[in-house]
Enzyme design. Structure first.
Site, mmCIF file in Angstrom:
data_model
loop_
_atom_site.group_PDB
_atom_site.id
_atom_site.type_symbol
_atom_site.label_atom_id
_atom_site.label_comp_id
_atom_site.label_asym_id
_atom_site.label_seq_id
_atom_site.Cartn_x
_atom_site.Cartn_y
_atom_site.Cartn_z
ATOM 1 N N ASP A 41 -18.771 -21.167 1.916
ATOM 2 C CA ASP A 41 -18.233 -22.442 1.735
ATOM 3 C C ASP A 41 -16.421 -22.216 1.762
ATOM 4 O O ASP A 41 -15.801 -21.564 1.315
ATOM 5 C CB ASP A 41 -18.496 -23.442 0.708
ATOM 6 C CG ASP A 41 -18.409 -22.456 -0.765
ATOM 7 O OD1 ASP A 41 -18.603 -21.387 -0.827
ATOM 8 O OD2 ASP A 41 -18.353 -22.896 -1.910
ATOM 9 N N GLU A 65 -20.865 -21.502 -3.141
ATOM 10 C CA GLU A 65 -20.202 -20.523 -4.163
ATOM 11 C C GLU A 65 -19.117 -21.262 -5.080
ATOM 12 O O GLU A 65 -19.276 -20.999 -6.229
ATOM 13 C CB GLU A 65 -19.670 -19.010 -3.633
ATOM 14 C CG GLU A 65 -19.264 -18.124 -4.701
ATOM 15 C CD GLU A 65 -18.037 -18.299 -5.344
ATOM 16 O OE1 GLU A 65 -17.717 -18.246 -6.700
ATOM 17 O OE2 GLU A 65 -17.088 -19.159 -4.614
ATOM 18 N N GLU A 66 -18.178 -22.012 -4.272
ATOM 19 C CA GLU A 66 -16.976 -22.700 -4.984
ATOM 20 C C GLU A 66 -17.637 -23.768 -6.164
ATOM 21 O O GLU A 66 -17.145 -24.035 -7.079
ATOM 22 C CB GLU A 66 -16.178 -23.329 -4.253
ATOM 23 C CG GLU A 66 -15.417 -22.393 -3.171
ATOM 24 C CD GLU A 66 -14.436 -21.461 -3.942
ATOM 25 O OE1 GLU A 66 -14.378 -21.723 -5.134
ATOM 26 O OE2 GLU A 66 -13.859 -20.567 -3.164
ATOM 27 N N ARG A 69 -14.379 -2.803 -11.401
ATOM 28 C CA ARG A 69 -14.369 -2.868 -12.674
ATOM 29 C C ARG A 69 -15.783 -2.752 -13.114
ATOM 30 O O ARG A 69 -16.641 -3.453 -12.765
ATOM 31 C CB ARG A 69 -13.835 -4.121 -13.081
ATOM 32 C CG ARG A 69 -13.787 -4.661 -14.669
ATOM 33 C CD ARG A 69 -12.587 -3.823 -15.446
ATOM 34 N NE ARG A 69 -12.627 -4.238 -16.858
ATOM 35 C CZ ARG A 69 -11.811 -3.695 -17.634
ATOM 36 N NH1 ARG A 69 -10.641 -2.974 -17.105
ATOM 37 N NH2 ARG A 69 -11.672 -3.883 -18.916
#
Length: 441
Positions: free
Chosen positions: A104, A170-171, A211
């Site tokens: 998206d 996802e947004e 990370r």
């Protein structure tokens, strides 16, 4: 060095412009495959950039991805969780690996001035708005396809099952849960490892950031409706003004951060939207606020959710509102956790093939990603960052003492990744990690 490592090194050293010229001396099978595939990868990237689509409306995008990986020999299912794509390539016994990309875009008007800039629009809350891949998901999809091509071409080098996931929304943190609820881990092979990558504004194209442990925080979106008694703007005493309630609530919510949260533990509350009223001389009967919270653990999340409801009720009571506010959680994403052993293994692989200087540790982020919802028993997850900014631009900013945050960032109208080296590096990293995990020796 075994044949797999030799092939990996040949591919990976050639992938980005920052890498050593010694790549020409190494086996060229994978490098040739990447070079051969990249023109089509680039065409896909440019097409996706020109034609972005908003969350849960990624119909054209999903079709473009599905058609391409189907042509590579993957078994493709579309419409998973709405517009999601699942492509499976079974290649003998071995682990199940999942590689996810987001599809998206954002309701942002592109202002990069690029010749391939987006001119697309879409419906956002019922309004037609400009749409742009302002978060770089177009680079993610292009790399995903390039990796799919290399893995399909190199079946003799690995054994197992590869599951490629094109995820919607996802947004809006809706897509991962939507696909899981539609059977992503039951209708299709459940992964032992789930991987994804995201473009990075603080690293040069050609670099990869990592990370270990918790990397991105949990996210909740809330809709808060405050109620009043509408009336004439000239007679406020005859009303209960919800606009004033909303204004008080915006400030009051911040005390949950400044006065109720341990300063050593980060938390963010953002009021991103307020909608209410129609004319300056009419006091409305309700106002809606869009709120997001970002928290690092479940206990803090529950405490702040309870606190928001308590503060909202208190503001309404003080205003003499006719009824209590309505507080609804509309979307949620779990914190993103990079499994430590998987992260260490990935770092070792990438340092071997990209070079020590091109694999860098990055700080934890207050940004969220619904990739965290794939963290389930038996599934080890890893998200890595790939640099997307020209090295010269970062060096120039540092030389001038300019904060890197002043450069274009994801979600801004000016976000324009240095896409050729960025995508090649992402393909390189994804292929390296998949081949390593498929070949445990």
């Amino acid at each position: 060095m075994n044949p797999i490592q030799l092939c990996l090194t040949g591919l990976l050293l050639a992938a980005a412009s920052v890498m050593p010229s010694a790549a020409a001396e190494l086996p060229a099978a994978f490098r040739a495959g990447l070079d051969a595939a990249f023109p089509d990868v680039e065409r896909l990237y440019l097409d996706l950039h020109r034609h972005p689509e908003l969350a849960m409306n990624e119909h054209r995008t999903a079709a473009a991805l599905a058609d391409r990986v189907r042509a590579l020999g993957y078994e493709v299912t579309t419409g998973v969780g709405g517009t999601g794509v699942v492509a499976v390539l079974k290649n003998g016994p071995g682990p199940v690996l999942m590689l996810r990309t987001e599809m998206d875009a954002l309701p942002v008007q592109e202002k990069t001035g690029l010749p391939y800039a987006s001119q697309s629009t879409g419906l956002n809350d019922g309004r037609e708005v400009p749409v742009m891949h302002a978060c770089g998901h177009d680079t993610h999809m292009a790399a995903w396809y390039g990796t799919a091509a290399l893995m399909a071409q190199s079946r003799s080098a690995w054994s197992g099952t590869l599951v490629l996931v094109g995820q919607p929304a996802e947004e809006t943190v809706q897509g991962a849960l939507a696909m899981l609820r539609d059977g992503l881990f039951t209708r299709f092979p459940k992964p032992d490892y789930a991987l994804t990558m995201h473009d990075e504004p603080f690293a040069a194209a050609g670099q990869v950031g990592y990370r270990s442990g918790y990397f991105r925080v949990g996210y909740d979106a809330l809709a808060i409706t405050v109620f009043g008694k509408g009336g004439h703007g000239a007679a406020p005493a005859n009303t209960a003004d919800p606009v004033v309630q909303a204004a008080r609530l915006v400030e009051a919510l911040q005390t949950l951060v400044s006065r109720e949260q341990d300063p050593s533990e980060p938390m963010v509350i953002t009021v991103g939207s307020i909608h209410g009223g129609s004319r300056p001389n009419i006091i409305p009967d309700q106002v809606k606020l869009g709120v997001s919270i970002r928290t690092t653990n479940a206990a803090t999340r529950q405490r702040v959710l309870d606190g928001i409801e308590r503060v909202a009720k208190g503001v309404a009571l003080a205003a003499g509102a006719p009824r209590e506010p309505l507080v609804e959680v509309t979307a949620s994403a779990a914190a993103v956790y990079n499994e430590p052993h998987l992260t260490a293994r990935a770092v070792g692989v990438l340092r071997d093939v990209l070079g020590e200087q091109n694999v860098v540790e990055v700080p934890a982020r207050m940004a969220s990603d619904d990739f965290g919802n794939y963290v389930q028993p038996g599934v080890k997850t890893l998200i890595l960052q790939f640099g997307a900014v020209p090295a010269s631009r970062l060096a120039d900013a540092r030389a001038k003492g300019v904060s890197l945050t002043s450069l274009p960032m994801p979600h801004s109208p000016q976000w324009a990744p240095d896409y050729v080296p960025a995508i090649r590096t992402a393909i390189t990293a994804e292929t390296a990690l998949l081949l390593d995990l498929f070949n445990k020796k």
